[in-house]
Design an enzyme around this catalytic site. Structure first.
Site, mmCIF file in Angstrom:
data_model
loop_
_atom_site.group_PDB
_atom_site.id
_atom_site.type_symbol
_atom_site.label_atom_id
_atom_site.label_comp_id
_atom_site.label_asym_id
_atom_site.label_seq_id
_atom_site.Cartn_x
_atom_site.Cartn_y
_atom_site.Cartn_z
ATOM 1 N NE ARG A 1 52.897 20.610 43.744
ATOM 2 C CZ ARG A 1 51.617 21.026 43.796
ATOM 3 N NH1 ARG A 1 50.884 20.853 44.885
ATOM 4 N NH2 ARG A 1 51.056 21.612 42.765
ATOM 5 C CB ILE A 2 54.741 13.949 40.320
ATOM 6 C CG1 ILE A 2 55.850 14.969 40.036
ATOM 7 C CG2 ILE A 2 54.508 13.060 39.096
ATOM 8 C CD1 ILE A 2 55.564 15.962 38.922
ATOM 9 C CB SER B 1 57.663 9.855 38.802
ATOM 10 O OG SER B 1 58.191 10.019 40.117
ATOM 11 C CB CYS C 1 60.354 17.586 34.461
ATOM 12 S SG CYS C 1 61.420 18.265 35.745
ATOM 13 C CG HIS D 1 63.352 22.621 38.550
ATOM 14 N ND1 HIS D 1 62.331 22.596 39.475
ATOM 15 C CD2 HIS D 1 63.158 21.546 37.746
ATOM 16 C CE1 HIS D 1 61.556 21.547 39.238
ATOM 17 N NE2 HIS D 1 62.029 20.894 38.182
ATOM 18 C CB THR E 1 71.179 18.801 36.903
ATOM 19 O OG1 THR E 1 70.420 18.178 35.847
ATOM 20 C CG2 THR E 1 72.341 19.571 36.275
ATOM 21 N NE ARG F 1 65.404 21.946 42.477
ATOM 22 C CZ ARG F 1 65.261 21.078 43.492
ATOM 23 N NH1 ARG F 1 64.816 21.494 44.672
ATOM 24 N NH2 ARG F 1 65.540 19.802 43.318
HETATM 25 N N1 LIG Z 1 57.955 18.159 41.126
HETATM 26 C C1 LIG Z 1 58.499 18.107 39.921
HETATM 27 O O1 LIG Z 1 58.664 19.108 39.243
HETATM 28 C C2 LIG Z 1 58.907 16.781 39.338
HETATM 29 C C3 LIG Z 1 58.975 16.661 37.947
HETATM 30 C C4 LIG Z 1 59.323 15.431 37.384
HETATM 31 C C5 LIG Z 1 59.626 14.370 38.197
HETATM 32 N N2 LIG Z 1 59.572 14.528 39.557
HETATM 33 C C6 LIG Z 1 59.896 13.364 40.379
HETATM 34 O O2 LIG Z 1 58.709 12.855 40.935
HETATM 35 C C7 LIG Z 1 58.979 12.320 42.235
HETATM 36 C C8 LIG Z 1 58.087 13.009 43.235
HETATM 37 O O3 LIG Z 1 58.349 14.399 43.224
HETATM 38 P P1 LIG Z 1 57.306 15.417 43.863
HETATM 39 O O4 LIG Z 1 57.778 16.763 43.470
HETATM 40 O O5 LIG Z 1 55.916 14.989 43.554
HETATM 41 O O6 LIG Z 1 57.656 15.200 45.404
HETATM 42 P P2 LIG Z 1 56.692 15.342 46.659
HETATM 43 O O7 LIG Z 1 55.733 16.462 46.463
HETATM 44 O O8 LIG Z 1 57.593 15.374 47.847
HETATM 45 O O9 LIG Z 1 55.854 13.985 46.644
HETATM 46 C C9 LIG Z 1 56.322 12.746 47.084
HETATM 47 C C10 LIG Z 1 55.267 12.153 48.008
HETATM 48 O O10 LIG Z 1 55.548 10.793 48.240
HETATM 49 C C11 LIG Z 1 55.434 10.539 49.638
HETATM 50 N N3 LIG Z 1 56.295 9.419 49.995
HETATM 51 C C12 LIG Z 1 57.620 9.419 50.301
HETATM 52 N N4 LIG Z 1 58.069 8.176 50.529
HETATM 53 C C13 LIG Z 1 56.998 7.368 50.355
HETATM 54 C C14 LIG Z 1 56.816 5.954 50.458
HETATM 55 N N5 LIG Z 1 57.829 5.147 50.770
HETATM 56 N N6 LIG Z 1 55.589 5.448 50.196
HETATM 57 C C15 LIG Z 1 54.567 6.260 49.879
HETATM 58 N N7 LIG Z 1 54.671 7.611 49.796
HETATM 59 C C16 LIG Z 1 55.888 8.152 50.014
HETATM 60 C C17 LIG Z 1 55.890 11.838 50.265
HETATM 61 O O11 LIG Z 1 55.452 11.916 51.598
HETATM 62 P P3 LIG Z 1 56.331 12.785 52.658
HETATM 63 O O12 LIG Z 1 56.201 14.176 52.250
HETATM 64 O O13 LIG Z 1 55.684 12.439 53.936
HETATM 65 O O14 LIG Z 1 57.735 12.263 52.561
HETATM 66 C C18 LIG Z 1 55.235 12.867 49.350
HETATM 67 O O15 LIG Z 1 53.902 13.124 49.717
HETATM 68 C C19 LIG Z 1 60.478 12.567 42.491
HETATM 69 O O16 LIG Z 1 61.178 11.421 42.124
HETATM 70 C C20 LIG Z 1 60.809 13.692 41.535
HETATM 71 O O17 LIG Z 1 62.160 13.657 41.123
HETATM 72 C C21 LIG Z 1 59.193 15.698 40.141
#
Ligand SMILES: NC(=O)c1ccc[n+]([C@@H]2O[C@H](COP(=O)([O-])OP(=O)(O)OC[C@H]3O[C@@H](n4cnc5c(N)ncnc54)[C@H](OP(=O)(O)O)[C@@H]3O)[C@@H](O)[C@H]2O)c1
Length: 346
Positions: A12-13, A130, A162, A189, A221, A244
């Site tokens: 997502r990010i 992130s 966030c 959230h 959290t 959530r």
């Molecule tokens: N979404 C939000 O609202 C938000 C806001 C602020 C910060 N964040 C932070 O941003 C980070 C990502 O969140 P997200 O919501 O984007 O999660 P996400 O959608 O699950 O994205 C993470 C991606 O990274 C991949 N991945 C996992 N381990 C990896 C590795 N070792 N090397 C390369 N790719 C890898 C995952 O693949 P798989 O699915 O195959 O594991 C997934 O595609 C988290 O730390 C979260 O706390 C998220």
């Protein structure tokens, strides 16, 4: 000076970061003096799916441009291809060969300095988490609040969470104006990728075994710790809860603040509106209309104060409602930090 980026983790990010860079025209030297050029994406999924999810997004709509995977690269518009890697093992990442200036780690795969150092050992020059990281990082930055403390000498930083990006501008503004004695925050959230659509097993958290779209689910959290990190004078004065809820994007923080000074709601709103226009312009927003969460989907700001919900009890107990696009707002802050930091590197 062009900054050569690698996105590690293209969920997502990571995808919002790519889209926001193109939407803001930050990949081109014609529109910025510090273009951020995505050179590589490391994501465990296959090339075809990476291109598909770049093009189509259920939350933010279709990509404004072309995106296709070919010959191990992601081709965006008519620009040079972005190398696609699928490496879980950091020691196999070719960051030196690809001359990577900055890794944007959007994988959520760890928060330790060692993890970032492993990327630096592969030849990347700098690294951003992130999410909140351990105290061993060189800085944790909430853009608009403390980004100007970056000197360029740092190697590993975090852009916080966030929810910290949402809350800090408001808490800082109100603490300066009225003094805060104590506070409680509730983050409401949207669902995330670490929750199942239907009940399923989860390694560490029983609450995350439950269907994201069937319940309001309390989760842990660290927002109170985040507040302390940025405003140490408030250490021990906050408690935080989070839940959530079954929406795809856009979140809110409700907070109750015990102030040192008696206030009325209009006075608080005026202070926050003026912070949104001046000190935190572009990061903090202010709205006084009967809005709902979907009105903030794709909003690039970190926080929007909903003035219609400001309440005061007995003069000193203040209740506030704050909106934020947890994906788009945060991805834009990562980019803002990267742009500012890169200008300090010379
Ligand atoms: N979404 C939000 O609202 C938000 C806001 C602020 C910060 N964040 C932070 O941003 C980070 C990502 O969140 P997200 O919501 O984007 O999660 P996400 O959608 O699950 O994205 C993470 C991606 O990274 C991949 N991945 C996992 N381990 C990896 C590795 N070792 N090397 C390369 N790719 C890898 C995952 O693949 P798989 O699915 O195959 O594991 C997934 O595609 C988290 O730390 C979260 O706390 C998220």
């Amino acid at each position: 000076m062009t900054i050569r980026l690698a996105i590690n983790g293209y969920g997502r990010i990571g995808r919002c970061v790519l889209r926001a860079l193109y939407q803001r025209g930050l990949t081109h030297s014609s529109t910025t003096d510090t273009p951020l050029k995505i050179v590589a994406i490391n994501e465990l999924a296959d090339d075809k799916t990476i291109a598909h999810l770049t093009k189509f997004d259920s939350t933010h709509g279709p990509f404004q441009g072309s995106a296709q995977a070919r010959d191990g690269k992601l081709w965006i518009n008519d620009e040079p291809g972005i190398t696609l890697l699928h490496q879980a093992d950091i020691s196999q990442l070719p960051w030196a060969e690809l001359d990577i200036d900055l890794v944007l780690d959007c994988s959520g795969s760890g928060n330790e300095r060692d993890l970032a150092e492993a990327h630096l050992n592969q030849g990347a020059r700098r690294f951003i988490f992130s999410h909140p990281a351990t105290a061993e990082v060189d800085a944790t930055i909430v853009y608009g609040f403390n980004h100007q403390t970056l000197t360029g000498l740092e190697r590993v930083i975090s852009t916080g969470s966030c929810s910290t990006n949402c809350l800090i501008p408001v808490v800082d503004t109100l603490h300066r104006a009225f003094g805060i004695n104590a506070g409680t925050t509730w983050t409401i959230h949207s669902a995330m990728h670490d929750q199942p659509v239907l009940d399923a097993y989860h390694d560490t958290d029983l609450r995350k075994t439950r269907s994201a779209f069937a319940s309001i689910i309390p989760v842990d959290t660290g927002l109170d710790k985040g507040i302390e990190r940025f405003l140490p004078e408030l250490t021990g004065k906050f408690q935080s809860l989070a839940m959530r809820v079954p929406t795809m994007n856009v979140s809110a923080i409700d907070c109750a603040l015990q102030l040192n000074t008696e206030v009325v709601a209009d006075e608080v709103n005026q202070v926050l509106e003026s912070a949104a226009q001046q000190r935190f312009a572009g990061v903090l927003g202010y709205v006084n209309e009967p809005v709902a969460s979907c009105d903030f989907n794709h909003d690039p700001r970190s926080c929007i104060v909903d003035a219609s919900q400001t309440r005061v009890a007995e003069g000193k107990l203040l209740a506030l409602h704050l909106w934020f696009d947890n994906e788009w707002g945060y991805a834009n802050r990562m980019i803002d930090v990267a742009c500012f930091w890169a200008r300090q590197w010379h």
